[in-house]
Design an enzyme around this catalytic site. Structure first.
Site, PDB file in Angstrom:
ATOM      1  N   HIS A  18      -0.434   0.978   9.350  1.00  0.00           N
ATOM      2  CA  HIS A  18       0.879   1.427   8.844  1.00  0.00           C
ATOM      3  C   HIS A  18       0.734   2.681   7.976  1.00  0.00           C
ATOM      4  CE1 HIS A  18       5.078   0.690   7.413  1.00  0.00           C
ATOM      5  NE2 HIS A  18       4.610   1.299   6.332  1.00  0.00           N
ATOM      6  N   GLU A  19      -0.138   2.614   6.995  1.00  0.00           N
ATOM      7  CA  GLU A  19      -0.279   3.767   6.088  1.00  0.00           C
ATOM      8  C   GLU A  19      -0.852   4.967   6.829  1.00  0.00           C
ATOM      9  OE1 GLU A  19       1.371   3.207   3.537  1.00  0.00           O
ATOM     10  OE2 GLU A  19       1.321   1.024   3.697  1.00  0.00           O
ATOM     11  N   ALA A  61       0.846  -1.183   0.000  1.00  0.00           N
ATOM     12  CA  ALA A  61       0.000   0.000   0.000  1.00  0.00           C
ATOM     13  C   ALA A  61       0.885   1.237   0.000  1.00  0.00           C
ATOM     14  CB  ALA A  61      -0.903   0.012   1.239  1.00  0.00           C
ATOM     15  N   ASN A 101       0.121   8.025   0.237  1.00  0.00           N
ATOM     16  CA  ASN A 101      -0.130   9.344  -0.358  1.00  0.00           C
ATOM     17  C   ASN A 101      -1.032  10.200   0.532  1.00  0.00           C
ATOM     18  OD1 ASN A 101       0.936   8.090  -2.838  1.00  0.00           O
ATOM     19  ND2 ASN A 101      -1.064   7.075  -2.831  1.00  0.00           N
TER      20      ASN A 101
HETATM   21  N1  PHE Z   1       5.786   3.499   1.289  1.00  0.00           N
HETATM   22  C1  PHE Z   1       4.992   2.309   1.179  1.00  0.00           C
HETATM   23  C2  PHE Z   1       4.793   1.796   2.595  1.00  0.00           C
HETATM   24  O1  PHE Z   1       5.686   1.293   3.208  1.00  0.00           O
HETATM   25  C3  PHE Z   1       5.595   1.224   0.374  1.00  0.00           C
HETATM   26  C4  PHE Z   1       5.734   1.514  -1.073  1.00  0.00           C
HETATM   27  C5  PHE Z   1       6.969   1.831  -1.584  1.00  0.00           C
HETATM   28  C6  PHE Z   1       4.647   1.417  -1.909  1.00  0.00           C
HETATM   29  C7  PHE Z   1       7.130   2.080  -2.925  1.00  0.00           C
HETATM   30  C8  PHE Z   1       4.815   1.639  -3.236  1.00  0.00           C
HETATM   31  C9  PHE Z   1       6.042   1.965  -3.757  1.00  0.00           C
HETATM   32  O2  PHE Z   1       3.787   1.931   3.164  1.00  0.00           O
HETATM   33 ZN    ZN Z   2       5.665   2.347   4.984  1.00  0.00          ZN
END
Ligand code: PHE
Ligand code: ZN
Length: 923
Positions: free
Chosen positions: A327-328, A292, A295
């Site tokens: 987490h997100e 996931a 954003n």
């Molecule tokens: N940043 C996201 C997460 O750890 C992971 C992710 C990295 C998703 C790169 C897509 C592309 O929650």
């Molecule tokens: Zn993350």
């Protein structure tokens, strides 16, 4: 096409950006094959930049450039370029740059002359083709919906930009499109305006009031249904919560929504963090490279971590959904409000956020179980990474392709490093540190050091040596020796540390390692755990577990190992205690301590630390299995020690509240974990020895397993309290043991459970034992499962994965046949992971077949995936990286395939980096 020699990026080369972007107005004229983008950037020279270069270099790949317009204020262009109606006028405008005023390369746009003293406005128009985008980075099409993925460097596939996390700006985004084709138009922040256009078109403008780097940008457009709810924050603000899914999935969003509300409340209670926009949106897409993406205000999720209904998702799916939603959500503060200065700092947001989601899940379900599951994964997968050719520190210092560094090391070991700080400063100290971190750095792009600095300052401690955890790769080995002195009634523990070399790091400095220890009397009661005055040499060793105000001896102590070797002395011990060390897995190390089987069995019975109690059982089983492996290899008969049977029997005879924990105590170490412990991995011996122990336990404890099965087999589908989950788990653990007996009665039992199951946990558990046995109705069950679930992609993923990880002799032939199945699709990452990924990563026995067929098969798929989706292709190379761990024959076979992969035409940076580093590994 790859350059002859792809460039390596180094942390030491970091410099601040030469230009700043104050705001950006984006316009998207949406079309599946030809989306037009207009980006209006307000820029200025960064006064902090020391660079002599005055050119403006923007990153951009794979796009058609239509127009560049540079307005420095001297020739007002008049046209308002950011109204949807004013778009795409076609004719040249005042201030358009001519071809000789810029240079377009494969991955950049360079404008030589831009104002150095004042702000200027640069408008770029370009077009992109989402439908052709199978790499799933930038703007792409997933099951008819347009969506974006910008982390880490996907924004440069949408438009030319300063695509780096330390360039933060205010985004306004207008989406224009056909009303029927794209009824829903989403982007970050708040919806501020919308309207109708001729030709059945409409537009929506979104404004994000928070500065953010472009990797947190998102847009989604398509035919989506919305499930809505509401959350009131601690300060009384009402937040709209929306989950967008395809129409047929509307009935699978309840759990995700509840998880979101749980996460929002938890972050207020535990970290004092409140949500900051009025709207929080989650979109589920079926084509996604990762789990996931956080954003701002518009998370994009792999459907796997949103959709759940009792009949389609297992208990562990339910748990993972809550964990990933958490987490997100937690990233909103640890990642978005405070982001990373550069991609070397990835663990700043990921390590911390994983630690936060682990604690959240532990608080929601069972702390003991969650800790064991996390450590299990760390020790099987991350330790292997740390011991292999791609080992890197949690803050890497060089990379070719940043997508290759979304690793277990950055995420899971990164979380362990944060956890160690938590252990060192305690819960209250950690909260003080996180408060200070948020206060100091809100709105900034910072480094791992800034995080550690805040923890130090808030707690008045010195973490300078601790910082080595960020810079040193490899898993340290912690060796413990004990000596009891009956006349002095003291116990001395000698702790020493040593870390093997990793690529590029031959010599390692000693680390600051927190080691939690407890002592037990021979009758199983708690022994005092009191360090002698001056009995330890570390600066500040807070003890935990002692009640203030009374002079009770501490129940356990925190030792701080900072030197290569240190001695700790405990006093007032009338008899020699049994040592329980590294409680809660207080540091990500390999523990070496000589233990007898009896001592391990004792700890399995009496240790009050839930982690170490489980760990004692794992070590006991591990020692016994490794003895059997040696027997099997030299053709001797195998016999399981009665200590093992007695230990499991003893566990079976106790009453347990937490049935999930109980199930873990009955589970043997996985084949992958056992392989980790071997000098030269022998997949056949491991499988044979482990299966033999399972069979022996099933034979000798059959009645107990039968009774447990019956007592816990209830119809509680749709119930997800820990009691119901625990009953399903223990019952299915018993079923799995019993299935080793391979008799008619057991075949009936599993088929009955399969036929009658009303929840996916029970249905999958039954099908798993059916597939992994010579069950007469195997094909019939597989077919009926497929027909029952063919409309549910996520369930069909399970159907693929189950067959791909089967230990039965036909597994490889089945995998090959499934590649041709109409439901298989190389363009869908979930499918690739469930078939190719499961076979290569969860089926050691058949993937490592001695004739090399598994390796050749995987290489074929990697070569095909290289063009379609480099990120997924490179992930799949992972199964070949540990080739040095095998016998010479297999080494040669794997090496041949790695070399073949290296000759792939137009090899991606992603695949090139992993394959070439794997081959470079010394024997
Ligand atoms: N940043 C996201 C997460 O750890 C992971 C992710 C990295 C998703 C790169 C897509 C592309 O929650
Ligand atoms: Zn993350």
């Amino acid at each position: 096409m790859r350059d002859a020699n792809p460039q390596t990026i180094y942390l030491k080369d970091y410099t601040v950006p030469e230009y700043l972007i104050h705001s950006v107005a984006l316009n998207f004229d949406l079309d599946d094959e030809n989306t037009r983008v207009s980006s209006r950037l307000t820029l200025s020279r960064n006064p902090a930049s020391q660079s002599k270069d005055t050119a403006l270099t923007l990153s951009g790949e794979n796009m058609k450039l239509i127009r560049i317009n540079l307005d420095d204020g001297t020739n007002p262009s008049g046209a308002d370029l950011h109204l949807p109606e004013g778009l795409w006028a076609g004719q040249p405008r005042v201030n358009d740059l001519s071809k000789d005023q810029y240079l377009q390369t494969q991955d950049a746009l360079i404008i030589n002359q831009v104002p150095q003293q004042q702000r200027f406005v640069l408008t770029i128009e370009n077009s992109i083709n989402p439908k052709a985008n199978t790499a799933l980075e930038g703007l792409y099409l997933s099951s008819g919906m347009l969506c974006t993925q910008c982390e880490a460097e996907g924004f440069r596939k949408i438009t030319y930009f300063l695509d780096r996390p330390d360039v933060m700006t205010l985004f306004t985004t207008t989406l224009v499109g056909d009303k029927d084709r794209y009824p829903v138009l989403l982007s970050n922040g708040n919806k501020v305006a919308q309207g109708e256009l001729p030709d059945n078109r409409h537009w929506v403008t979104w404004e994000d009031p928070f500065n953010k780097p472009c990797y947190l940008f998102a847009l989604v457009a398509g035919q989506l249904e919305c499930v809505e709810d509401r959350f009131t924050t601690q300060s009384g603000r009402d937040i709209d919560l929306q989950i967008f899914v395809e129409k047929h999935d509307v009935d699978k969003c309840d759990h995700a929504m509840q998880s979101l509300k749980n996460a929002m409340l938890w972050d207020e209670q535990v970290y004092g963090r409140e949500y900051d926009l009025d709207l929080y949106m989650i979109v589920a897409v079926s084509h996604f490279n990762m789990g996931a993406m956080e954003n701002k205000g518009l998370n994009v999720f792999n459907t796997k971590f949103v959709l759940a209904r009792p009949d389609t998702a297992t208990d562990s799916d339910y748990e993972h959904i809550e964990g990933v939603i958490g987490h997100e959500y937690f990233h909103n503060w640890t990642g978005n409000r405070i982001t990373c200065r550069d991609w070397f700092q990835l663990s700043l947001k990921e390590g911390f956020t994983v630690f936060r989601d682990q604690e959240f899940t532990g608080d929601r379900a069972s702390k003991a179980v969650k800790r064991i599951e996390d450590v299990n994964m760390l020790r099987t997968r991350q330790f292997a990474e740390d011991a292999g050719p791609l080992a890197h520190p949690i803050r890497p210092d060089a990379y070719i392709e940043i997508n290759n560094f979304y690793t277990l090391t950055v995420y899971e070991k990164g979380a362990e490093v944060v956890r160690m700080i938590h252990t060192l400063v305690g819960t209250d100290g950690f909260r003080k540190g996180s408060d200070l971190y948020f206060e100091r750095h809100d709105g900034q792009a910072v480094t791992c050091d800034d995080f550690v600095n805040a923890m130090e300052a808030a707690n008045n401690i010195d973490l300078s040596q601790f910082r080595r955890w960020y810079a040193q790769a490899g898993t340290p080995v912690l060796t413990v020796q004990q000596h009891y002195d009956p006349s002095a009634q003291t116990l001395t523990l000698t702790l020493s540390q040593n870390c093997p070399p990793t690529p590029g790091q031959a010599l390692k400095e000693p680390l600051h390692i927190p080691v939690t220890v407890g002592l037990l009397n021979k009758d199983g009661s708690v022994a005092p755990c009191k360090l002698q005055a001056g009995g330890e040499t570390s600066p500040k060793a807070p003890t935990v577990g002692s009640r203030p105000g009374r002079i009770n001896p501490p129940l356990q102590s925190l030792l701080q190992l900072t030197q290569s070797e240190q001695v700790f002395t405990f006093e007032n011990l009338v008899e020699q205690p049994v040592v329980s060390i590294l409680r809660g897995f207080s540091a990500p190390v390999k523990l070496v301590m000589e233990r007898s089987l009896d001592e391990l069995a004792f700890l399995l019975s009496y240790d009050s630390d839930t982690f170490n109690r489980w760990e004692a059982g794992q070590q006991l089983a591990g020692q016994i299995i490794s003895g059997l492996i040696a027997d099997w290899q030299s053709g001797r008969d195998m016999h399981v020690s009665p200590i093992m049977v007695a230990a499991i029997q003893q566990v079976l005879e106790q009453p347990w509240d937490d049935l999930s924990y109980f199930s873990l105590l009955l589970s043997l170490p996985s084949e992958t974990y056992l392989a980790e412990q071997m000098q030269v991995v022998d997949v056949e011996a491991i499988h044979a020895a482990r299966e033999f122990v399972l069979l022996t336990l099933a034979e000798q404890l059959e009645a107990k397993f039968q009774a447990l099965y019956r007592n816990n087999h209830r119809d509680e589908s749709g119930q997800f309290d820990s009691g119901a989950i625990g009953r399903r788990r223990i019952k299915n653990t018993c079923l799995s043991y019993l299935s080793k007996l391979e008799n008619k009665h057991i075949y009936q039992l599993s088929q009955q459970q399969f036929n009658q199951a009303k929840n996916m946990t029970d249905q999958m558990a039954a099908l798993t034992v059916i597939v992994n046995n010579p069950h007469p109705a195997k094909q019939q069950c597989l077919d009926s499962f497929y027909h029952q679930w063919q409309a549910e992609a996520l369930v069909i993923d399970k159907w693929f994965a189950l067959q791909a990880s089967s230990s039965m002799p036909e597994a490889f032939a089945t995998v090959q046949a499934l590649m041709q199945h109409p439901a298989f699709d190389l363009k869908n990452p979930n499918r690739v992971r469930s078939l190719i990924g499961a076979f290569s990563q969860s089926n050691p026995l058949h993937f490592h077949a001695a004739n090399g067929q598994g390796y050749r098969f995987l290489a074929d798929q990697i070569i095909a995936l290289n063009t379609l989706n480099p990120q997924i292709a490179s992930r799949m190379v992972g199964a070949l990286t540990s080739w040095r761990r095998f016998d010479e024959g297999r080494q040669a076979l794997i090496k041949t395939q790695l070399e073949r992969i290296m000759t792939t035409e137009a090899i991606s940076k992603d695949v090139y980096e992993v394959a070439s580093k794997s081959l470079a590994q010394q024997a």
